[in-house]
Design a protein around this motif. Structure first.
Motif, PDB file in Angstrom:
ATOM      1  N   HIS A  49       0.831  -1.208   0.000  1.00  0.00           N
ATOM      2  CA  HIS A  49       0.000   0.000   0.000  1.00  0.00           C
ATOM      3  C   HIS A  49       0.872   1.267   0.000  1.00  0.00           C
ATOM      4  CE1 HIS A  49      -3.682  -2.128   0.321  1.00  0.00           C
ATOM      5  NE2 HIS A  49      -3.606  -2.437   1.606  1.00  0.00           N
ATOM      6  N   GLN A  50       1.908   1.250   0.821  1.00  0.00           N
ATOM      7  CA  GLN A  50       2.755   2.443   0.942  1.00  0.00           C
ATOM      8  C   GLN A  50       3.467   2.755  -0.372  1.00  0.00           C
ATOM      9  OE1 GLN A  50       2.790   4.252   3.967  1.00  0.00           O
ATOM     10  NE2 GLN A  50       3.542   5.755   2.478  1.00  0.00           N
ATOM     11  N   LEU A  51       3.840   1.714  -1.103  1.00  0.00           N
ATOM     12  CA  LEU A  51       4.484   1.935  -2.398  1.00  0.00           C
ATOM     13  C   LEU A  51       3.564   2.707  -3.343  1.00  0.00           C
ATOM     14  CD1 LEU A  51       6.163  -1.560  -2.970  1.00  0.00           C
ATOM     15  CD2 LEU A  51       7.338   0.614  -2.521  1.00  0.00           C
ATOM     16  N   GLY A  56       1.876   8.270  -5.629  1.00  0.00           N
ATOM     17  CA  GLY A  56       0.925   9.346  -5.898  1.00  0.00           C
ATOM     18  C   GLY A  56      -0.518   8.930  -6.011  1.00  0.00           C
ATOM     19  N   ALA A  57      -0.833   7.690  -5.655  1.00  0.00           N
ATOM     20  CA  ALA A  57      -2.224   7.244  -5.746  1.00  0.00           C
ATOM     21  C   ALA A  57      -3.109   8.037  -4.781  1.00  0.00           C
ATOM     22  CB  ALA A  57      -2.328   5.759  -5.431  1.00  0.00           C
ATOM     23  N   ASP A  58      -4.271   8.436  -5.265  1.00  0.00           N
ATOM     24  CA  ASP A  58      -5.259   9.097  -4.416  1.00  0.00           C
ATOM     25  C   ASP A  58      -6.142   8.076  -3.704  1.00  0.00           C
ATOM     26  OD1 ASP A  58      -4.723  11.885  -5.334  1.00  0.00           O
ATOM     27  OD2 ASP A  58      -5.397  11.057  -7.247  1.00  0.00           O
ATOM     28  N   ILE A  59      -6.216   6.863  -4.291  1.00  0.00           N
ATOM     29  CA  ILE A  59      -7.051   5.786  -3.758  1.00  0.00           C
ATOM     30  C   ILE A  59      -6.227   4.510  -3.742  1.00  0.00           C
ATOM     31  CG2 ILE A  59      -9.229   4.528  -3.997  1.00  0.00           C
ATOM     32  CD1 ILE A  59      -9.982   6.710  -6.159  1.00  0.00           C
ATOM     33  N   ILE A  60      -6.243   3.789  -2.624  1.00  0.00           N
ATOM     34  CA  ILE A  60      -5.645   2.455  -2.612  1.00  0.00           C
ATOM     35  C   ILE A  60      -6.736   1.450  -2.264  1.00  0.00           C
ATOM     36  CG2 ILE A  60      -3.284   3.156  -2.098  1.00  0.00           C
ATOM     37  CD1 ILE A  60      -3.810   2.425   0.840  1.00  0.00           C
ATOM     38  N   ILE A  91      -5.403  -1.769   7.770  1.00  0.00           N
ATOM     39  CA  ILE A  91      -4.037  -1.672   7.221  1.00  0.00           C
ATOM     40  C   ILE A  91      -3.973  -0.613   6.134  1.00  0.00           C
ATOM     41  CG2 ILE A  91      -2.261  -2.901   5.908  1.00  0.00           C
ATOM     42  CD1 ILE A  91      -3.332  -5.493   7.275  1.00  0.00           C
ATOM     43  N   ALA A  92      -4.944  -0.651   5.225  1.00  0.00           N
ATOM     44  CA  ALA A  92      -4.972   0.319   4.126  1.00  0.00           C
ATOM     45  C   ALA A  92      -5.183   1.728   4.658  1.00  0.00           C
ATOM     46  CB  ALA A  92      -6.077  -0.046   3.142  1.00  0.00           C
ATOM     47  N   ARG A  93      -6.031   1.868   5.661  1.00  0.00           N
ATOM     48  CA  ARG A  93      -6.280   3.193   6.233  1.00  0.00           C
ATOM     49  C   ARG A  93      -5.016   3.768   6.861  1.00  0.00           C
ATOM     50  NH1 ARG A  93      -8.607   6.772   4.746  1.00  0.00           N
ATOM     51  NH2 ARG A  93     -10.605   5.694   4.667  1.00  0.00           N
ATOM     52  N   GLU A  94      -4.258   2.944   7.537  1.00  0.00           N
ATOM     53  CA  GLU A  94      -3.008   3.415   8.143  1.00  0.00           C
ATOM     54  C   GLU A  94      -2.052   3.935   7.075  1.00  0.00           C
ATOM     55  OE1 GLU A  94      -1.475   0.119  10.287  1.00  0.00           O
ATOM     56  OE2 GLU A  94      -3.070   0.128  11.808  1.00  0.00           O
ATOM     57  N   ALA A  95      -1.979   3.229   5.955  1.00  0.00           N
ATOM     58  CA  ALA A  95      -1.078   3.638   4.880  1.00  0.00           C
ATOM     59  C   ALA A  95      -1.605   4.858   4.138  1.00  0.00           C
ATOM     60  CB  ALA A  95      -0.876   2.487   3.904  1.00  0.00           C
ATOM     61  N   ALA A  96      -2.918   4.938   3.979  1.00  0.00           N
ATOM     62  CA  ALA A  96      -3.514   5.993   3.155  1.00  0.00           C
ATOM     63  C   ALA A  96      -3.515   7.351   3.828  1.00  0.00           C
ATOM     64  CB  ALA A  96      -4.944   5.606   2.781  1.00  0.00           C
ATOM     65  N   GLY A  97      -3.621   7.374   5.153  1.00  0.00           N
ATOM     66  CA  GLY A  97      -3.730   8.665   5.828  1.00  0.00           C
ATOM     67  C   GLY A  97      -4.994   9.376   5.403  1.00  0.00           C
ATOM     68  N   THR A  98      -4.839  10.547   4.795  1.00  0.00           N
ATOM     69  CA  THR A  98      -5.999  11.314   4.342  1.00  0.00           C
ATOM     70  C   THR A  98      -6.442  10.929   2.924  1.00  0.00           C
ATOM     71  OG1 THR A  98      -4.559  13.090   3.532  1.00  0.00           O
ATOM     72  CG2 THR A  98      -5.395  13.284   5.782  1.00  0.00           C
ATOM     73  N   LYS A  99      -5.676  10.052   2.285  1.00  0.00           N
ATOM     74  CA  LYS A  99      -6.084   9.572   0.965  1.00  0.00           C
ATOM     75  C   LYS A  99      -7.255   8.587   1.136  1.00  0.00           C
ATOM     76  CE  LYS A  99      -2.831  11.809  -1.211  1.00  0.00           C
ATOM     77  NZ  LYS A  99      -1.780  11.112  -1.983  1.00  0.00           N
TER      78      LYS A  99
END
Length: 497
Positions: A49-51, A56-60, A91-99
């Motif tokens: 996810h972090q990669l 620059g992904a806005d959505i993961i 997990i995805a939320r942790e990586a995405a932050g505000t994304k």
């Protein structure tokens, strides 16, 4: 308004690329169940996810493509649906932050009725279980993806829209002939998926960006909702018995301006893509000359079967074949009671040959178990004809059985001004994406005057619109009386029209 939809209305968004190949690069094989890694090796999933976030992904998307009960059961994990999906979302939320985080929902892996043995209700409950877990885990949107069977997609979208409060992306796979493997065209997909409440319509996998560009053009011609495209990195080549995708990030991203020119609002990648492809896509979108086109409103009503769209055009008669009706036909009634369908099949074929645009299906007869009979009749009709269907029944249960069985957008015949009728039929039309025929009668029967018919029609129309039925999908029947009843009644019908 949902934050995700608000952002989508402002700009083009970038969604991530492939997950499985990156997990394999970390030493995890498909036999280990990619979805299970959310609870076994969460740090590896988070790294992937972090990669994409760094690219620059806005959505993961969550690592939950196969995290439904049917697929997880193959690994002995059928009781872990909720745990795995919630863990993946966090997990995805942790990586995405505000994304943004999209909850990935893939196919069941088994065919559903009428193509297979899984019933609509079983598919619905399976998709609902996963969707609710992803919502509980905190995703912003649900992405139902890589679906080839329109009926499976219907079950998934209807479950997601009725069991969660999240926006829904509906992403189908089209082959090089711009159809799904079951013959559904982009136009059919757009009509049906919009009708059942999808918020974004999409295509992913199957093709590279050049192939999906053709699909995007066809979707944009009929879609009133935003479009997403997630192509593969070209078509795979077999190298040392392995499928290799050779399209470079630069070549992949060169299609971005073309997608945006068609009004595509979300762009990402599927098989063969990696963070480098997503980074290249993001760099193209940053160019200020690319701006998303506003979607125009399209008002013509459309009905659809699995493979065909019928558009209602002003001034052009729409012919409804009404021969699939046992009223006054003793032999037909006996056949339905016996569970046979020969007459139904023959009438469907004959009326289609004679030019019927829609086929009305009515199997109401004394001593008939109408719910089961309607399910059977709809299956037979749609296997015999490509025409959309009008479901005709006084039984609400039979109506719903028909709506579940029909792989398309139907017309419901009918709702009237009685409160019970409106409260039962209109929610069915909304849930399953059907149009309605509104009969201008109420508890007192058929009104004698035109004004009373208009008053009842207005009541039904207002109720339907407030329930979310599009105005163009509401048809009013002013109930023409036979001449034997009296000419005055016919004149009042004309006045009401």
């Amino acid at each position: 308004m949902n934050r995700f939809i608000e952002e989508l209305n402002k700009k083009v968004l970038v969604i991530d690329g492939a997950m499985g190949t990156l997990l394999m690069a970390e030493g995890i094989g498909p036999e280990e169940c990619f979805d299970a890694q959310n609870i076994k090796k969460p740090e590896v999933v988070r790294k992937v996810h972090q990669l994409y976030i760094d690219a620059g992904a806005d959505i993961i998307e969550t690592n939950t493509f196969g995290a439904n009960k049917i697929k997880l059961s193959e690994y002995g994990l059928g009781d872990k649906v909720r745990e795995i999906n919630i863990a993946a979302a966090k997990i995805a939320r942790e990586a995405a932050g505000t994304k943004f985080v999209a909850g990935s929902i893939g196919p069941l892996g088994k065919l559903i009725d009428p193509l297979g043995e899984v019933t609509f209700d079983q598919a619905y409950s399976t998709f609902a279980e996963q969707a609710k877990a992803l919502e509980e885990g905190g995703v912003d949107v649900l992405c139902i993806e890589t679906i080839s069977d329109l009926q499976e997609m219907r079950a998934a979208v209807i479950a997601a829209k009725n069991e969660t409060k999240l926006p829904v992306i509906a992403s189908m796979t089209f082959d090089e002939g711009e159809k799904t493997i079951y013959g559904t065209t982009p136009e059919v997909a757009a009509v049906v998926l919009q009708a059942i409440g999808a918020d974004i319509i999409s295509s992913n996998c199957s093709n590279g960006p050049d192939g999906l560009l053709k699909v995007a053009k066809r979707l944009s011609a009929v879609s009133k909702i935003p479009i997403m495209m997630m192509p593969n990195a070209g078509l795979p080549e077999l190298v040392d018995n392995k499928a290799v995708y050779k399209m470079t990030p630069a070549r992949f991203a060169s299609f971005v301006p073309k997608f945006i020119a068609l009004g595509v609002r979300i762009i990402g990648g599927c098989c063969g893509t990696n963070p480098a492809h997503i980074k290249a896509v993001k760099s193209e979108i940053r160019n200020p000359k690319f701006e998303a086109n506003a979607k125009s409103e399209i008002q013509n009503s459309k009905f659809a079967s699995r493979t065909r769209v019928v558009e209602v055009i002003e001034g052009v008669p729409l012919l409804v074949g009404e021969r699939i009706n046992p009223t006054g036909r003793k032999l037909f009634q006996e056949e339905i009671k016996a569970g046979k369908t020969q007459i139904i099949r023959k009438e469907a074929v004959d009326q289609t040959k004679e030019g019927a645009d829609l086929l009305d299906v009515n199997i109401s007869a004394p001593e008939v178990a109408e719910t089961a009979a309607m399910h059977s009749a709809i299956r037979v009709v749609q296997s015999s004809s490509e025409q959309p269907i009008c479901i005709d029944s006084p039984s609400y249960a039979a109506m719903e059985a028909g709506l579940k069985a029909f792989s398309g957008k139907a017309l419901l015949n009918s709702v009237n001004g009685k409160r019970e009728s409106m409260e039962k039929v209109i929610p069915l039309a909304k849930k399953y994406g059907a149009g309605i025929i509104a009969l201008a009668l109420d508890e007192k029967g058929i009104p004698q005057t035109a004004d009373d018919r208009v008053r009842i029609a207005e009541r039904i129309v207002n109720y339907a619109k407030q329930s979310g039925i599009a105005p163009e999908d509401i048809y009013v029947d002013n109930l023409v009386m036979t001449a034997g009843v009296g000419i005055q009644g016919s004149l009042e019908t004309l006045k009401a029209i």
